[in-house]
Write an enzyme that holds these catalytic residues in place. Structure first.
Site, PDB file in Angstrom:
ATOM      1  N   HIS A  68       0.957  -0.892   0.198  1.00 44.81           N
ATOM      2  CA  HIS A  68      -0.510   0.386  -0.056  1.00 44.81           C
ATOM      3  C   HIS A  68       0.534   0.896   0.038  1.00 44.81           C
ATOM      4  O   HIS A  68       1.538   1.478   1.070  1.00 44.81           O
ATOM      5  CB  HIS A  68      -1.014  -0.113   1.166  1.00 44.81           C
ATOM      6  CG  HIS A  68      -1.967   0.939   1.365  1.00 44.81           C
ATOM      7  ND1 HIS A  68      -3.279   0.799   1.105  1.00 44.81           N
ATOM      8  CD2 HIS A  68      -1.481   2.613   1.386  1.00 44.81           C
ATOM      9  CE1 HIS A  68      -3.668   1.861   1.273  1.00 44.81           C
ATOM     10  NE2 HIS A  68      -2.869   2.695   1.396  1.00 44.81           N
ATOM     11  N   HIS A  70       1.528   5.185  -2.505  1.00 45.12           N
ATOM     12  CA  HIS A  70       0.784   6.339  -3.363  1.00 45.12           C
ATOM     13  C   HIS A  70       2.009   6.450  -3.662  1.00 45.12           C
ATOM     14  O   HIS A  70       2.679   8.725  -3.467  1.00 45.12           O
ATOM     15  CB  HIS A  70       0.158   7.321  -1.958  1.00 45.12           C
ATOM     16  CG  HIS A  70      -1.353   6.405  -1.568  1.00 45.12           C
ATOM     17  ND1 HIS A  70      -2.753   6.951  -2.711  1.00 45.12           N
ATOM     18  CD2 HIS A  70      -1.843   5.825   0.275  1.00 45.12           C
ATOM     19  CE1 HIS A  70      -3.369   6.497  -1.177  1.00 45.12           C
ATOM     20  NE2 HIS A  70      -2.896   5.283  -0.284  1.00 45.12           N
ATOM     21  N   LYS A  73       1.308  10.612  -5.367  1.00 46.69           N
ATOM     22  CA  LYS A  73       1.308  12.169  -3.949  1.00 46.69           C
ATOM     23  C   LYS A  73       2.824  12.060  -3.531  1.00 46.69           C
ATOM     24  O   LYS A  73       2.910  13.244  -3.177  1.00 46.69           O
ATOM     25  CB  LYS A  73       0.332  11.779  -2.881  1.00 46.69           C
ATOM     26  CG  LYS A  73      -1.417  11.228  -3.497  1.00 46.69           C
ATOM     27  CD  LYS A  73      -2.012  11.098  -1.988  1.00 46.69           C
ATOM     28  CE  LYS A  73      -3.419  11.166  -2.628  1.00 46.69           C
ATOM     29  NZ  LYS A  73      -3.805   9.702  -2.669  1.00 46.69           N
ATOM     30  N   HIS A 218      -9.751   1.606   0.579  1.00 46.46           N
ATOM     31  CA  HIS A 218      -8.810   2.675   1.609  1.00 46.46           C
ATOM     32  C   HIS A 218     -10.443   2.137   2.684  1.00 46.46           C
ATOM     33  O   HIS A 218     -11.420   3.279   2.791  1.00 46.46           O
ATOM     34  CB  HIS A 218      -8.574   3.893   1.437  1.00 46.46           C
ATOM     35  CG  HIS A 218      -7.519   4.188   1.222  1.00 46.46           C
ATOM     36  ND1 HIS A 218      -7.012   3.792  -0.218  1.00 46.46           N
ATOM     37  CD2 HIS A 218      -6.859   4.833   1.479  1.00 46.46           C
ATOM     38  CE1 HIS A 218      -5.649   3.761  -0.502  1.00 46.46           C
ATOM     39  NE2 HIS A 218      -5.453   4.479   0.252  1.00 46.46           N
ATOM     40  N   GLU A 221     -10.689   5.247   7.736  1.00 50.98           N
ATOM     41  CA  GLU A 221      -9.575   6.152   8.402  1.00 50.98           C
ATOM     42  C   GLU A 221     -10.297   6.726   9.091  1.00 50.98           C
ATOM     43  O   GLU A 221      -9.387   7.813   8.696  1.00 50.98           O
ATOM     44  CB  GLU A 221      -8.880   5.669   6.683  1.00 50.98           C
ATOM     45  CG  GLU A 221      -7.340   6.898   7.265  1.00 50.98           C
ATOM     46  CD  GLU A 221      -6.181   7.118   5.987  1.00 50.98           C
ATOM     47  OE1 GLU A 221      -5.690   7.686   6.205  1.00 50.98           O
ATOM     48  OE2 GLU A 221      -7.092   6.968   5.132  1.00 50.98           O
ATOM     49  N   ASP A 317       2.455   4.109   2.931  1.00 52.03           N
ATOM     50  CA  ASP A 317       1.120   4.518   2.496  1.00 52.03           C
ATOM     51  C   ASP A 317       2.043   5.808   1.969  1.00 52.03           C
ATOM     52  O   ASP A 317       3.029   6.227   1.570  1.00 52.03           O
ATOM     53  CB  ASP A 317       0.748   4.785   4.326  1.00 52.03           C
ATOM     54  CG  ASP A 317      -0.703   5.338   3.006  1.00 52.03           C
ATOM     55  OD1 ASP A 317      -1.271   5.379   2.687  1.00 52.03           O
ATOM     56  OD2 ASP A 317      -1.135   5.370   4.623  1.00 52.03           O
ATOM     57  N   ASN A 318       2.005   7.215   3.301  1.00 55.26           N
ATOM     58  CA  ASN A 318       2.629   8.154   2.255  1.00 55.26           C
ATOM     59  C   ASN A 318       3.568   8.272   2.958  1.00 55.26           C
ATOM     60  O   ASN A 318       3.613   8.002   3.646  1.00 55.26           O
ATOM     61  CB  ASN A 318       1.539   9.304   2.572  1.00 55.26           C
ATOM     62  CG  ASN A 318      -0.251   9.349   1.451  1.00 55.26           C
ATOM     63  OD1 ASN A 318      -0.720   8.450   2.719  1.00 55.26           O
ATOM     64  ND2 ASN A 318      -0.106   9.501   0.842  1.00 55.26           N
TER      65      ASN A 318
END
Length: 407
Positions: A68, A70, A73, A218, A221, A317-318
């Protein structure tokens, strides 16, 4: 003549001495042995034998699997600023910034991420791509280009991250599902306390079944106990006998529900064979109070999920965007944080969460268990035990791909 980077030197043999292979990664009968010698040849693990040395000099893992991320971004925080705990402010900031994305910008940022992941020891990565309407995003075009550029180094998968409410429009949903199928992707949605939740989720399942698509959500969250999308998804899988893989990321609200409700949801998830991805860096940053020390923390019930028979992974994730302004693509760092914040006993027993478990959830050809004949895509850590593993010194590593040490 030099060997291409993604091709093994068939004549090269490498011996790795006195290494511990954690139990979740053992794909062979280890007996009572704890320390092993490995021989790598022809891009594969040729042999594994008990070592004559009694003490391990390090730990060997299969190369990491990132379930997972991104990539579209990342590295934008200097432009958009950090949202400081406000999930929906982060969504809005990234939405405004997305309007100015170019092919060159996306390619540069996504390539930077892949280099970081590759050098850290990642062999496969699934990225979510913001997909806000019926038009395929520019990031999908860049993703498909990078998928070819990185073939043989990092195996790439993509998920269409679509606001769930978009699926209320049947024509829009059909168009998105067709484009996802044609791109060889996974269908996904952002699910959080939506109106008419079951109807919209049912539409997503309709599309996935019609087009033969796996699902990756998602879900929940946040720290609102009434966010129960995970339960609804599990019920739909069971009601429909849904045959494709289903992954659910985040599930933070599960931690806020009472034990009876949470355990009942996890029992449904186990029966539905749903895979849960915990994302400690981003959710610890986003969830919980910002005006004082946070008492409620953004992590799902990792231990309880495992006890219920639900397979769980940790993922990054991010990275350096409005959702999480820090970090990198070293999956072992996310793992170390997850072990600490979720109070997981004996970290070595959880290393499947960044190797075997995500490989299974993503349907990879190799499940990440180490055995004679498996790919020699390995990460050798200087750590000798779980205590060293949790330190920066212990996480120093040598990365082998197809049996060759990355420079």
């Amino acid at each position: 003549m030099s060997t291409p980077q993604n091709m093994p030197d068939m004549n090269q043999r490498t011996e790795l001495k006195a290494l511990h292979i954690p139990a979740p990664l053992q794909g062979f009968d280890a007996g009572d042995a704890q320390v092993f010698d490995l021989v790598l040849a022809g891009g594969l693990v040729e042999s594994i034998a008990p070592s004559t040395q009694r003490e391990a000099r390090g730990i060997v893992l299969s190369a990491f699997v990132e379930a997972h991320a991104h990539l579209d971004k990342n590295y934008t925080v200097r432009d958009v600023g950090a949202a400081k705990g406000d999930l929906f402010a982060a969504i809005e900031r990234m939405s405004r910034h997305r309007a100015g994305w170019t092919h060159a910008d996306l390619h540069q940022r996504m390539t930077r991420a892949l280099h970081d992941a590759w050098r850290s020891g990642t062999r496969a990565l699934r990225t979510h791509l913001d997909w806000i309407d019926t038009t395929p995003p520019l990031s999908l075009e860049v993703f498909k280009q990078l998928r070819e550029e990185w073939r043989g180094r990092v195996e790439l998968q993509c998920v269409a991250l679509v606001p769930l409410d978009v699926f209320a429009d049947h024509a829009a949903g059909e168009r998105i599902a067709r484009d996802v199928r044609d791109a060889g992707g996974v269908l996904g949605a952002f699910v959080y306390r939506n109106d008419d939740l079951e109807h919209k989720l049912s539409r997503v399942f309709d599309l996935a079944q019609q087009h033969g698509l796996a699902l990756d959500f998602h879900v929940d969250e946040g720290l609102d106990a009434d966010a129960t999308g995970l339960r609804s998804i599990a019920q739909l899988v069971l009601e429909r006998g849904f045959a494709q893989r289903v992954v659910c990321g985040h599930a933070c609200s599960l931690s806020m529900q009472d034990d009876a409700a949470a355990n009942d949801t996890l029992a449904l998830c186990a029966k539905a064979q749903i895979h849960i991805v915990a994302l400690p860096t981003t959710n610890l940053y986003l969830q919980g109070a910002w005006h004082r020390t946070p008492l409620e923390r953004g992590i799902t019930r990792v231990r309880e999920a495992a006890a219920a028979g639900v397979q769980t992974s940790f993922a990054t994730d991010n990275v350096q965007d409005a959702f999480y302004p820090y970090g990198n693509y070293d999956l072992l760092e996310s793992f170390a944080l997850g072990v600490q914040v979720a109070h997981l006993p004996d970290a070595l027993d959880w290393l499947g969460a960044i190797t075997v478990h995500p490989a299974t959830a993503m349907g990879l050809a190799w499940d990440g268990r180490i055995a004679p004949g498996c790919p020699a895509d390995l990460v050798v850590l200087t750590a000798a035990d779980e205590y060293d593993l949790m330190s920066p010194r212990g996480r120093q590593r040598s990365v082998f791909r197809a049996g060759q040490l990355l420079e």
